[in-house]
Design a protein around this motif. Structure first.
Motif, PDB file in Angstrom:
ATOM      1  N   ILE A   1       7.989  13.002   1.274  1.00  0.00           N
ATOM      2  CA  ILE A   1       6.757  13.381   1.979  1.00  0.00           C
ATOM      3  C   ILE A   1       5.989  12.097   2.256  1.00  0.00           C
ATOM      4  O   ILE A   1       5.696  11.320   1.340  1.00  0.00           O
ATOM      5  N   ALA A   2       5.668  11.873   3.521  1.00  0.00           N
ATOM      6  CA  ALA A   2       5.072  10.606   3.928  1.00  0.00           C
ATOM      7  C   ALA A   2       4.331  10.809   5.239  1.00  0.00           C
ATOM      8  O   ALA A   2       4.435  11.875   5.868  1.00  0.00           O
ATOM      9  N   PRO A   3       3.547   9.825   5.679  1.00  0.00           N
ATOM     10  CA  PRO A   3       2.986   9.885   7.030  1.00  0.00           C
ATOM     11  C   PRO A   3       4.098  10.091   8.058  1.00  0.00           C
ATOM     12  O   PRO A   3       5.244   9.678   7.847  1.00  0.00           O
ATOM     13  N   ARG A   4       3.762  10.690   9.178  1.00  0.00           N
ATOM     14  CA  ARG A   4       4.788  11.149  10.105  1.00  0.00           C
ATOM     15  C   ARG A   4       5.722  10.023  10.561  1.00  0.00           C
ATOM     16  O   ARG A   4       6.943  10.201  10.584  1.00  0.00           O
TER      17      ARG A   4
ATOM     18  N   GLU B   1       0.044   5.047   2.915  1.00  0.00           N
ATOM     19  CA  GLU B   1      -1.235   4.378   2.680  1.00  0.00           C
ATOM     20  C   GLU B   1      -2.362   5.395   2.815  1.00  0.00           C
ATOM     21  O   GLU B   1      -2.307   6.293   3.661  1.00  0.00           O
ATOM     22  N   LEU B   2      -3.386   5.214   2.030  1.00  0.00           N
ATOM     23  CA  LEU B   2      -4.475   6.183   1.942  1.00  0.00           C
ATOM     24  C   LEU B   2      -5.746   5.606   2.524  1.00  0.00           C
ATOM     25  O   LEU B   2      -6.139   4.478   2.219  1.00  0.00           O
ATOM     26  N   GLY B   3      -6.411   6.390   3.377  1.00  0.00           N
ATOM     27  CA  GLY B   3      -7.748   6.054   3.839  1.00  0.00           C
ATOM     28  C   GLY B   3      -8.791   6.633   2.891  1.00  0.00           C
ATOM     29  O   GLY B   3      -8.511   7.544   2.116  1.00  0.00           O
ATOM     30  N   ILE B   4     -10.019   6.123   2.960  1.00  0.00           N
ATOM     31  CA  ILE B   4     -11.037   6.600   2.018  1.00  0.00           C
ATOM     32  C   ILE B   4     -11.444   8.044   2.300  1.00  0.00           C
ATOM     33  O   ILE B   4     -12.061   8.679   1.447  1.00  0.00           O
ATOM     34  N   ASP B   5     -11.083   8.573   3.471  1.00  0.00           N
ATOM     35  CA  ASP B   5     -11.367   9.973   3.772  1.00  0.00           C
ATOM     36  C   ASP B   5     -10.155  10.868   3.555  1.00  0.00           C
ATOM     37  O   ASP B   5     -10.192  12.059   3.850  1.00  0.00           O
ATOM     38  N   GLY B   6      -9.050  10.290   3.054  1.00  0.00           N
ATOM     39  CA  GLY B   6      -7.842  11.071   2.822  1.00  0.00           C
ATOM     40  C   GLY B   6      -6.829  11.002   3.934  1.00  0.00           C
ATOM     41  O   GLY B   6      -5.751  11.602   3.821  1.00  0.00           O
TER      42      GLY B   6
ATOM     43  N   GLU C   1       0.809  -1.207   0.000  1.00  0.00           N
ATOM     44  CA  GLU C   1       0.000   0.000   0.000  1.00  0.00           C
ATOM     45  C   GLU C   1       0.848   1.266   0.000  1.00  0.00           C
ATOM     46  O   GLU C   1       0.324   2.376   0.069  1.00  0.00           O
ATOM     47  N   ILE C   2       2.157   1.131  -0.130  1.00  0.00           N
ATOM     48  CA  ILE C   2       3.060   2.269  -0.043  1.00  0.00           C
ATOM     49  C   ILE C   2       2.879   3.238  -1.199  1.00  0.00           C
ATOM     50  O   ILE C   2       3.252   4.416  -1.116  1.00  0.00           O
ATOM     51  N   LEU C   3       2.254   2.796  -2.302  1.00  0.00           N
ATOM     52  CA  LEU C   3       2.077   3.647  -3.484  1.00  0.00           C
ATOM     53  C   LEU C   3       0.763   4.411  -3.488  1.00  0.00           C
ATOM     54  O   LEU C   3       0.464   5.106  -4.463  1.00  0.00           O
TER      55      LEU C   3
END
Length: 605
Positions: free
Chosen positions: A188-191, A159-164, A129-131
């Motif tokens: 740029i990535a999740p913290r 990884e992306l949630g359906i709400d962003g 899910e990294i992409l």
């Protein structure tokens, strides 16, 4: 294959909401007015051209660069459709629905038409899910919601949630190393993922919790996200297979690592220069107390000497003895004698942990200790599966692999250890795929002398016929045993040994004494041969550092003839003798060192 998330009325509402948000959020308050027309120009012209966004995929413990190519062809008479190519796995294929819903949830309307997403290189299978984040940004730019030039020279992970919402993914450190090799300076990535990437010098890492934060940052000229600094948080220890704390182990560097550079925490945090607070390399080696102290094991002076030799020279070790003699206790206390990992080794350990989703919250401070159960599968031990994943020997890279009840492991699992013990790496070959994983570990094992466990016990008779004893021991092949330098028989300690402190009955085997001897031996090796351990010495170095002269040659010749030693075993005895001489503070090896090395190599078969 189509993905449709909204009806006509919802689409009109989303379109109005998207225009409103674009003015104040995604393109920024300081954006130029012409930006508002980008999406409408896309609808009028039918397409904006191809947009490229850089991401990465994990391959074992390394990261491989992946470019997301996005192109939108508008057609108001058709429903929106997302076409994804480039050998994506099921997780990535499912991201089309997440992507479409996240776009709509954040006011980025996906117009009617076809959105083409291609993953380059196309011939290599992409996993994980990294992409998700680069796919979303590529889609947003292809539809005119984001300027394509803002995506250049940046790597995006997450990884992306359906709400962003953005969720952390493994492999931030490995991906940042790959970005640096490609000349990309921003990640740029999740913290949590960005904190891993922040350890790579020359790479600026930005952490976000939501797509909206990323879009704001891209739209603003000055940027709204602050570059993260690496946080070297102390950890209780690296997770082990048995749920224990990690141990420290001196191990040579993996030559396969191309980027050993890492930010030194002592250059940033003044408190880390305090040896008592932050720097693990300055810990007192004699401070082995509590669970990690050898003094917890009463008696077994020969076993403790073998443990000290293994710690000082990096030798493999096998304990053989009846149940309850302290084999496992001794093996699990090897870490109390080992030196802490160097800065480069901490990076290697952290890279493996990060890629397998076990990031310790900073650079790993201690050596991994892996103790898999004897029912572990072949793929679980050496790695494999679909897609290929790291096994126990890679998770023990630069650390200790402890195999309790050695003969109970499946034969093919044990035989698979022979090559990694020699080369320090494992090569996994699949159809069209070849994966190299680091596997430089120190093997420590324990076993009973027979099936009932009591052969040689002074008071409990053995119930196994001689043929059964031989069959039990032959579960371990000769080639594997030949690669284990130290093989020690342990016997049940007496009541006096159990009731008396080690310092009183055998002061030379006390933890504090052995720890200081090991440290002095490692310092001698460092001054003499650099970071190479005695176990890594080759023939030319042995001729110089462990010459066979006079009584030494005569004793080794008799032992080789009597036991039928192989060339590998003879050289191993010389290496162990060199380690024993270092423990004694001797510049040259003598016949007493060869004799003790022979005594520490008991015949098993």
């Amino acid at each position: 294959m189509g993905v449709e998330c909204t009806g006509p009325q919802d689409s009109r509402r989303s379109s109005r909401r998207g225009s409103r948000v674009a003015r104040g959020v995604f393109f920024g308050d300081d954006a130029q007015p012409p930006t508002m027309s980008v999406g409408r120009e896309c609808m009028a012209m039918g397409e904006l051209g191809t947009v490229r966004v850089l991401g990465a995929c994990l391959s074992g413990t390394e990261a491989e660069l992946v470019t997301v190519e996005a192109r939108f062809e508008a057609n108001v008479k058709e429903r929106n459709e997302i076409v994804l190519t480039g050998l994506p796995d099921p997780v990535i294929r499912e991201s089309r629905s997440r992507l479409a819903c996240a776009l709509e949830a954040n006011g980025l309307h996906l117009p009617g038409g076809r959105l083409f997403l291609n993953l380059v290189p196309a011939a290599r299978r992409k996993t994980g899910e990294i992409l998700d984040l680069p796919l979303l940004l590529g889609a947003a730019a292809a539809c005119g919601h984001v300027r394509a030039k803002e995506l250049a020279q940046r790597m995006f992970l997450g990884e992306l949630g359906i709400d962003g919402a953005l969720h952390a993914v493994p492999g931030g450190l490995a991906a940042a190393l790959a970005a640096r090799r490609a000349g990309v300076e921003q990640v740029i990535a999740p913290r949590a993922t960005a904190l891993e990437a922040a350890w790579v010098p020359g790479v600026r890492a930005f952490g976000a919790t939501h797509v909206e934060e990323v879009l704001r940052h891209l739209a603003s000229r000055a940027g709204t996200l602050a570059a993260l600094l690496p946080v070297d948080e102390p950890t209780a220890g690296v997770e082990s297979a048995a749920g224990e704390s990690a141990v420290r182990d001196p191990s040579s560097r993996d030559p396969a690592v191309r980027d050993p550079a890492v930010r030194d925490p002592s250059s940033r945090d003044p408190s880390s220069r305090d040896p008592s607070s932050r720097d693990p390399s300055s810990r007192d080696p004699s401070a082995g107390v509590g669970r990690s102290s050898l003094d917890d094991v009463r008696g077994q002076a020969s076993g403790k000497l073998a443990l000290a030799a293994a710690a000082a020279g990096g030798h493999g070790l096998l304990f053989v003895g009846p149940p309850g003699t302290g084999k496992s206790m001794l093996a699990r206390r090897l870490g109390s004698l080992l030196e802490p990992p160097s800065l480069d080794e901490r990076l290697e350990i952290t890279r493996v942990l990060s890629a397998t989703g076990r990031w310790p919250g900073g650079l790993a401070r201690e050596r991994p200790f892996r103790a898999p159960h004897h029912t572990v599968s072949y793929a679980g031990m050496v790695g494999g599966g679909s897609p290929p994943a790291a096994g126990e020997i890679t998770l023990a890279h630069c650390g200790v692999l402890f195999l309790d009840e050695l003969p109970e492991f499946r034969r093919e699992v044990l035989e698979a250890l022979r090559q990694p013990l020699e080369t320090g790496e494992i090569v996994i070959s699949r159809a069209g795929r070849r994966l190299e994983l680091g596997a430089r570990f120190q093997l420590v094992a324990a076993m009973n002398p027979c099936e009932c466990g009591y052969q040689g016990h002074p008071s409990v008779p053995c119930r196994c016929p001689p043929a059964h004893v031989q069959r039990y021991r032959r579960r371990i092949s000769g080639p594997l045993l030949d690669r284990i330098d130290l093989r020690v028989d342990l016997f049940a300690p007496s009541l006096d040994e159990l009731a008396t402190a080690p310092m009183s009955i055998a002061p030379d085997s006390a933890h504090s004494v052995l720890a200081l001897r090991v440290r002095a031996a490692r310092e001698r090796q460092l001054a003499r041969q650099g970071t190479r351990r005695n176990v890594d010495l080759v023939a030319d170095e042995l001729d110089r550092l462990a010459p066979l002269d006079g009584p030494v040659r005569s004793l080794l010749t008799r032992a080789a003839r009597h036991r039928g030693l192989s060339a590998r075993a003879i050289q191993a005895l010389r290496r162990v003798a060199r380690t024993l001489a270092d423990l004694d503070g001797s510049e040259s090896i003598g016949s007493e060192h060869i004799a003790r090395a022979i005594a520490l190599r008991s015949p098993i078969a």
